[in-house]
Structures are given as C-alpha cells and as structure tokens.
Design a protein around this motif. Structure first.
Motif, mmCIF file in Angstrom:
data_model
loop_
_atom_site.group_PDB
_atom_site.id
_atom_site.type_symbol
_atom_site.label_atom_id
_atom_site.label_comp_id
_atom_site.label_asym_id
_atom_site.label_seq_id
_atom_site.Cartn_x
_atom_site.Cartn_y
_atom_site.Cartn_z
ATOM 1 N N PRO A 133 0.803 -1.236 0.000
ATOM 2 C CA PRO A 133 0.000 0.000 0.000
ATOM 3 C C PRO A 133 0.828 1.275 0.000
ATOM 4 O O PRO A 133 0.411 2.277 -0.564
ATOM 5 C CB PRO A 133 -0.816 -0.123 1.299
ATOM 6 N N ILE A 134 2.030 1.222 0.604
ATOM 7 C CA ILE A 134 2.814 2.449 0.701
ATOM 8 C C ILE A 134 3.256 2.942 -0.672
ATOM 9 O O ILE A 134 3.403 4.133 -0.912
ATOM 10 C CB ILE A 134 4.031 2.228 1.629
ATOM 11 N N ARG A 143 -15.127 2.298 5.041
ATOM 12 C CA ARG A 143 -14.548 2.879 3.827
ATOM 13 C C ARG A 143 -13.085 3.249 4.022
ATOM 14 O O ARG A 143 -12.253 3.027 3.149
ATOM 15 C CB ARG A 143 -15.365 4.104 3.409
ATOM 16 N N ARG A 144 -12.769 3.794 5.188
ATOM 17 C CA ARG A 144 -11.384 4.203 5.433
ATOM 18 C C ARG A 144 -10.456 2.986 5.453
ATOM 19 O O ARG A 144 -9.375 3.007 4.855
ATOM 20 C CB ARG A 144 -11.272 4.947 6.753
ATOM 21 N N VAL A 145 -10.871 1.917 6.123
ATOM 22 C CA VAL A 145 -10.039 0.712 6.183
ATOM 23 C C VAL A 145 -9.828 0.147 4.783
ATOM 24 O O VAL A 145 -8.709 -0.218 4.400
ATOM 25 C CB VAL A 145 -10.676 -0.338 7.105
ATOM 26 N N ILE A 146 -10.905 0.069 3.996
ATOM 27 C CA ILE A 146 -10.816 -0.506 2.655
ATOM 28 C C ILE A 146 -9.939 0.360 1.750
ATOM 29 O O ILE A 146 -9.067 -0.138 1.033
ATOM 30 C CB ILE A 146 -12.217 -0.667 2.043
ATOM 31 N N ASP A 147 -10.138 1.666 1.777
ATOM 32 C CA ASP A 147 -9.349 2.565 0.925
ATOM 33 C C ASP A 147 -7.872 2.543 1.304
ATOM 34 O O ASP A 147 -6.993 2.579 0.430
ATOM 35 C CB ASP A 147 -9.879 3.998 1.033
ATOM 36 N N ASP A 148 -7.570 2.498 2.614
ATOM 37 C CA ASP A 148 -6.182 2.508 3.062
ATOM 38 C C ASP A 148 -5.420 1.286 2.582
ATOM 39 O O ASP A 148 -4.184 1.310 2.524
ATOM 40 C CB ASP A 148 -6.110 2.578 4.593
#
Length: 504
Positions: free
Chosen positions: A195-196, A474-479
């Motif tokens: 992800p980074i 949503r935040r967990v999924i997007d991150d």
C-alpha cells in the motif's frame, strides 16, 4: 472449487511467464538498438529493472520466464538475428538469480514497506536496486570468459584482458542503471501488493517519468554524437573507456535524483497522513462533545425531574396518580440514551482503530470470528440468526488485523440494527477476479435506492448512532487498496455490502 483454484494458479503461472519473456525480449531489443555502439557494450539495460520488478511483485513463479527472456534477448542481434553462444545460458540463469537476490535483500531489510524517509534506509534501498544488487550476471559473464580463455594461469596478464573487465563493467553498470530507472516506476504500475507504493503514486509518477526522460535523452545524445565522430582504431578504446566513465556518472546522477524524489515523496506522504490523523482526531473530538455530551446532559435533566417529582409527590396516597408511570417513562428514555452513549463510544473506538495497521497481512476469517463474538450478546438479545460461509484455502488479505476487525464489526453491527428482532444476517467469503470478497446481507429495510451510501460521509443514523460506521469501513478498505459496493439483497430483501480486499 479446489480444481478451479489449481487451474487458476496454473493459468496465472503461464500468463506471467509469457509476459516476462515477451517484455524482457522487447526491452533487450530496444537497448541493443538504442544504447549499443561499436561493440556489445550497452550503457543502459532496462530489462534488469523489469526482471527485478516482476519477481518482487509476482514472486518466484516469474523466474523461468525471466531466464528464458534474458536468454533470447541476449542471443538476438537486431542486424543478424539469433546467434546462440555458450555463455548465454549461465548468464541467463545468473540474471534471473540476480532478480531473486534483489528481491531477497529488499524483503530481508523490510524495505518494501518502508516510507524511506530515513537517509540510511533510503541509501540502502537505492544501493540494493542499483549497483549492490545487480552484479551476479556481470560477474558470471566475466568469470565465464576467463574460464574459457584457454589459459587459467592467474599470473598471465592476458587472462585479465581489459576487454573482459570493460565488458563486465558495462554489463554491471547497464543492469544497475536500468534497474534504478525502471524498478520504482514499475512498482507504481504493476499490481504491487504494498500500500505504501500505491499511496506514493500521486507524488512519484511524474518525477520518475521526468527523470527517465532526462537520462534517456542524455543516452540518445551520446549515441548521436558518437556516430558523427570519425572513429579510428586508435580512438576506439579510449572512447569506450570514456563511455564507461559517463555511464558511471549517470548512475551517480540516477542515485541522487531518485533518492531526492523518494525522500520528498515520503515527506509529503507523512505530512498527508499526519493531517489525515489530525482531521480524524478533530472529528472524533467533535463527535464526543456533540453525540455523547448532549445525551448525557439530557439524561441528567431527566434524572433531576425524577428527583423533583419524587420529592413533590412522595406523600401522595392516591393510587390513581400516574407517578409510577412517569418514572417508568423517564427511566426508559434514560436507558435509551445510555444505550446510545455505549454505541457511540464503540464507534469512536473503531474510528481510532481504523487508523492502526498492526500487521501487513490479515486473516479475514479470524476478523469475522472476533467481530461476531463481540456482537454475540446483541444477536442473542434480538434472537437473530447469523450464518457464515467461508470458502477454504483463502489467502490472507492486505490489511492490519485490528483495522479489518473494526471494519467487519461495524458492518455486522449495522446489519444487526437493520435486521431487528428475529432477523437474519448472512456472511459469504470467497475469491472473485483476483480479490477476496466478503459479502454481508440482512433482512432489514435495505438502502434507499435514491440515496445509496458510499461511505465517504456521515449519514443520519436511525438508531441513535453517530453515523460513522460506513465511514470507518470505507477508510479501512481505501487505506489497503480495496473497494466496497452497496446494493440491495435480492435473496434476503435487505441491504447487501460487498467488500473487495487484495490478497497479500
């Protein structure tokens, strides 16, 4: 299901290796056309960057394709066609092993998940993807030439002919420069499970393309100038030595520019995350003040009224006076407010946990089991039926375990509130289009088709909550580079949420 899974693995193996062979061959052809001059010495070999990136992003299954691609690319001459020589096979094996060596060192140093803002970590990363990691193929070429020179006497000066060293140095520097140019760019373009690097894309893509364009332009200008010079046999060796020096200078420039780009992008990314956390903390603080403080104030007023009524009517003996009924009503309202406080406190806790990435890989089955256990009292109180169907042999997903658990708990909590008494909640988990998919549906009233949520903003809660549940999900999924879909459940008649997570 097991047969389909194995078939998919086999198709993936064949596809990735075919891509590796064709892409490596094309880049090798491009390098020989553009960067070779008066010899087989090539100042830039971008195929090494492709090999390193493919092996890092797709794992060891790409190894055969890289070896074959190197063998074919080395053997092909743009003017004469294929010309196979004995040294090409060991060099091809060494080139694929070289990509494995780079991958092993990056993973061992844990640099693929590092923001690279510390200078020592950044320099280590640059050296590994550059000169420190890209020597095995050149070394194999050099020692093969020595071993087949017909004279293994180390004291013989001819054994260490300058052409051997020059060829090996060109090979080493060309691989190093190609990897420095292409590897970071391919990290952004390939399906890389880090992800980074996805988060860096907005900051890295244009500077990397500009750096590549600059160095390629320099190489083309060098080629054009060399072709315009009337070269004699006496000038050839000094010019090749000068080209070697220029190539080394280009590597130094690439190391410096790439290091600066990665350092700046890492700093920008850290600042953005800091601002995001600050906004999150502000939202949480405001939610505490408004959503928890106000119910507590109303609760205190009701309790004060109960005390006043008790003092005023404690000596009344009329049994028809609705004193007990009033107390009951006020007590029920107070209990409702207290329940809202509990729910909102849990939402704030999950809002905080959503920003904690405790692990790089998470077990979705464990997250579902933990979230279900935490909400079991609510399911039992409402006499709800929760069914969970999880396909076997699921890979871990790219997420923190705590993050994922908070997201699943919010989805199950929303489903439980919507389903009501005697409701049904169903969870299905399986593989679809290269993603792990978690499907949650219920027998509630479902989403309003005119105002379908997307989880990007708070929505008014019908149950006294803060409306943060879907935002947390949503935040967990997007991150973690996933996706989420909201729709109506055709089978149960309520809401249906599909969460798409990337396998780790």
């Amino acid at each position: 299901m097991l047969i389909n899974y194995k078939l998919k693995k086999f198709v993936d193996l064949i596809s990735i290796n075919l891509v590796a062979i064709s892409a490596y061959f094309l880049l090798a052809l491009l390098a020989k056309e553009a960067f070779a001059w008066q010899s087989t010495a090539i100042t830039l070999w971008p195929a090494s960057g492709l090999a390193n990136a493919l092996l890092i992003s797709h794992g060891w299954i790409a190894l055969p394709g890289l070896a074959i691609g190197n063998f074919l690319g080395t053997a092909f001459d743009p003017n004469a066609g294929f010309s196979f020589q004995p040294f090409m096979l060991p060099v091809a094996i060494a080139a694929s092993a070289q990509a494995g060596f780079v991958r092993w060192m990056l993973i061992r140093k844990n640099l693929l998940n590092d923001p690279l803002t510390r200078i020592s970590r950044l320099i280590t990363f640059l050296l590994i993807i550059g000169p420190v990691g890209n020597w095995p193929a050149a070394a194999t070429f050099f020692f093969y030439r020595i071993a087949n020179a017909g004279n293994l006497n180390i004291t013989n000066v001819e054994l260490l002919d300058r052409s051997y060293l020059n060829g090996a140095f060109f090979w080493w520097l060309g691989d190093s420069l190609g990897s420095l140019l292409l590897l970071p760019l391919l990290f952004l373009l390939l399906p890389f499970k880090r992800p980074i690097w996805l988060e860096r894309r907005a900051y890295l893509l244009r500077p990397l393309l500009a750096m590549i364009a600059l160095l390629l332009t320099g190489s083309f200008i060098e080629r054009i100038l060399l072709e315009r010079i009337d070269i004699t046999s006496q000038m050839l060796e000094p010019i090749q030595a000068l080209r070697l020096l220029f190539t080394f200078a280009w590597i130094v420039v690439a190391l410096g520019v790439l290091g600066l780009i990665l350092q700046i992008s890492g700093k920008y990314l850290e600042q953005e995350k800091l601002l995001s956390r600050s906004r999150l903390a502000g939202d949480a603080a405001g939610a505490v003040i408004h959503e928890i403080g106000q119910p507590l104030i109303r609760l205190r007023l009701r309790l004060e009224n109960i005390v006043k009524w008790h003092k005023k009517n404690s000596n009344i003996e009329n049994k028809d006076f609705p004193f007990n009924k009033d107390i009951m009503n006020e007590a029920e309202k107070s209990l409702t407010e207290l329940n809202a406080v509990v729910v909102n406190t849990r939402s704030i806790q999950d809002l905080t946990l959503a920003g904690i990435r405790d692990t790089n890989a998470a077990d979705l089955a464990d997250a579902i089991a933990m979230a279900s256990a935490q909400l079991r009292s609510d399911f039992d109180r409402l006499d709800q039926d929760l069914s969970v169907l999880i396909k076997k042999e699921l890979p871990k997903v790219s997420s923190g375990q705590i993050q994922l658990q908070a997201a699943i708990r919010n989805l199950l909590s929303n489903a439980s509130k919507a389903a009501g008494e005697h409701g049904v909640i169903r969870i299905k988990v399986g593989l679809m289009l290269g993603h792990v998919v978690c499907e949650i549906e219920d027998t509630g009233s479902g989403f309003d088709p005119l105002f379908m949520p997307d989880g990007r903003k708070r929505i008014k809660s019908k149950t006294g909550g803060m409306g943060l549940g879907l935002m947390i999900v949503r935040r967990v999924i997007d991150d973690n580079g996933g996706d989420i879909e909201f729709s109506a459940s055709k089978e149960l008649g309520g809401a249906k949420v599909n969460v798409f997570l990337k396998p780790y």
